[in-house]
Scaffold this motif. Sequence first.
Motif, PDB file in Angstrom:
ATOM      1  N   PRO A  74     -30.052  70.981 -25.877  1.00  0.00           N
ATOM      2  CA  PRO A  74     -29.035  70.058 -25.341  1.00  0.00           C
ATOM      3  C   PRO A  74     -28.881  70.215 -23.824  1.00  0.00           C
ATOM      4  O   PRO A  74     -28.981  71.320 -23.287  1.00  0.00           O
ATOM      5  N   VAL A  75     -28.658  69.105 -23.156  1.00  0.00           N
ATOM      6  CA  VAL A  75     -28.429  69.102 -21.712  1.00  0.00           C
ATOM      7  C   VAL A  75     -27.147  68.334 -21.424  1.00  0.00           C
ATOM      8  O   VAL A  75     -26.591  67.676 -22.302  1.00  0.00           O
ATOM      9  N   GLY A  76     -26.717  68.398 -20.177  1.00  0.00           N
ATOM     10  CA  GLY A  76     -25.527  67.668 -19.778  1.00  0.00           C
ATOM     11  C   GLY A  76     -25.746  66.162 -19.803  1.00  0.00           C
ATOM     12  O   GLY A  76     -26.871  65.680 -19.955  1.00  0.00           O
ATOM     13  N   LYS A  77     -24.662  65.454 -19.640  1.00  0.00           N
ATOM     14  CA  LYS A  77     -24.738  63.987 -19.612  1.00  0.00           C
ATOM     15  C   LYS A  77     -25.684  63.525 -18.510  1.00  0.00           C
ATOM     16  O   LYS A  77     -26.380  62.520 -18.644  1.00  0.00           O
ATOM     17  N   TYR A  78     -25.692  64.268 -17.410  1.00  0.00           N
ATOM     18  CA  TYR A  78     -26.568  63.944 -16.278  1.00  0.00           C
ATOM     19  C   TYR A  78     -27.534  65.105 -16.058  1.00  0.00           C
ATOM     20  O   TYR A  78     -27.132  66.205 -15.693  1.00  0.00           O
ATOM     21  N   LYS A  79     -28.813  64.857 -16.298  1.00  0.00           N
ATOM     22  CA  LYS A  79     -29.842  65.880 -16.066  1.00  0.00           C
ATOM     23  C   LYS A  79     -30.470  65.585 -14.710  1.00  0.00           C
ATOM     24  O   LYS A  79     -31.081  64.540 -14.510  1.00  0.00           O
ATOM     25  N   ILE A  80     -30.300  66.527 -13.804  1.00  0.00           N
ATOM     26  CA  ILE A  80     -30.837  66.393 -12.451  1.00  0.00           C
ATOM     27  C   ILE A  80     -32.124  67.212 -12.376  1.00  0.00           C
ATOM     28  O   ILE A  80     -32.098  68.425 -12.523  1.00  0.00           O
ATOM     29  N   SER A  81     -33.240  66.515 -12.177  1.00  0.00           N
ATOM     30  CA  SER A  81     -34.535  67.183 -12.076  1.00  0.00           C
ATOM     31  C   SER A  81     -34.947  67.226 -10.614  1.00  0.00           C
ATOM     32  O   SER A  81     -35.017  66.188  -9.951  1.00  0.00           O
ATOM     33  N   ILE A  82     -35.226  68.424 -10.135  1.00  0.00           N
ATOM     34  CA  ILE A  82     -35.580  68.621  -8.735  1.00  0.00           C
ATOM     35  C   ILE A  82     -37.027  69.096  -8.658  1.00  0.00           C
ATOM     36  O   ILE A  82     -37.408  70.059  -9.309  1.00  0.00           O
ATOM     37  N   CYS A  83     -37.818  68.401  -7.865  1.00  0.00           N
ATOM     38  CA  CYS A  83     -39.207  68.806  -7.690  1.00  0.00           C
ATOM     39  C   CYS A  83     -39.265  70.076  -6.853  1.00  0.00           C
ATOM     40  O   CYS A  83     -38.652  70.169  -5.790  1.00  0.00           O
ATOM     41  N   THR A  84     -40.012  71.058  -7.354  1.00  0.00           N
ATOM     42  CA  THR A  84     -40.184  72.316  -6.619  1.00  0.00           C
ATOM     43  C   THR A  84     -41.641  72.510  -6.196  1.00  0.00           C
ATOM     44  O   THR A  84     -42.038  73.604  -5.814  1.00  0.00           O
ATOM     45  N   GLY A  85     -42.411  71.422  -6.244  1.00  0.00           N
ATOM     46  CA  GLY A  85     -43.804  71.478  -5.797  1.00  0.00           C
ATOM     47  C   GLY A  85     -43.879  71.679  -4.292  1.00  0.00           C
ATOM     48  O   GLY A  85     -42.894  71.535  -3.562  1.00  0.00           O
ATOM     49  N   LEU A  86     -45.054  71.996  -3.808  1.00  0.00           N
ATOM     50  CA  LEU A  86     -45.248  72.321  -2.394  1.00  0.00           C
ATOM     51  C   LEU A  86     -44.806  71.201  -1.449  1.00  0.00           C
ATOM     52  O   LEU A  86     -44.047  71.469  -0.508  1.00  0.00           O
TER      53      LEU A  86
END
Length: 139
Positions: A74-86
């Motif tokens: 389960p995740v929150g109502k808003y899932k914030i995905s942040i790119c950690t690529g170079l």
Amino acid sequence: MLLSKKAYQRIDHEISKFPTNKKRSAVIASLAIAQEEVGWISIEVIRDVARYLELLPIEVQEVATFYNMFNKRPVGKYKISICTGLPCSLQKGNRVATYLKKKLHIEYGETTIDGLFTVVENECMGACGDAPVLILNNK
């Protein structure tokens, strides 16, 4: 049946896009529909999608665990995905992540106490020219 009638109708529409002996091709779309309705991909969801597509559960689980757009818990109502690529890191994406985590009082993979926000890291979102990249609820 685990999903709503409307969800299965949507899955049927996705299945109809492929030859009758290629239901496997609708796995990603079916999982996305299920996640949209349930919020995450549990083992019960995997089994239900597998049954509906006439596949083995492991065949659906392999897809669900390969793609990071599927929530395995389960995740929150808003899932914030942040790119950690170079490329995103070079454009100060890490500063964005640090700010958000500090502001929300959570770390990667955690959800705020009120259940609203979950912050996750993604390796690459394929938009390096727009770095840093952040997406909300897989959109």
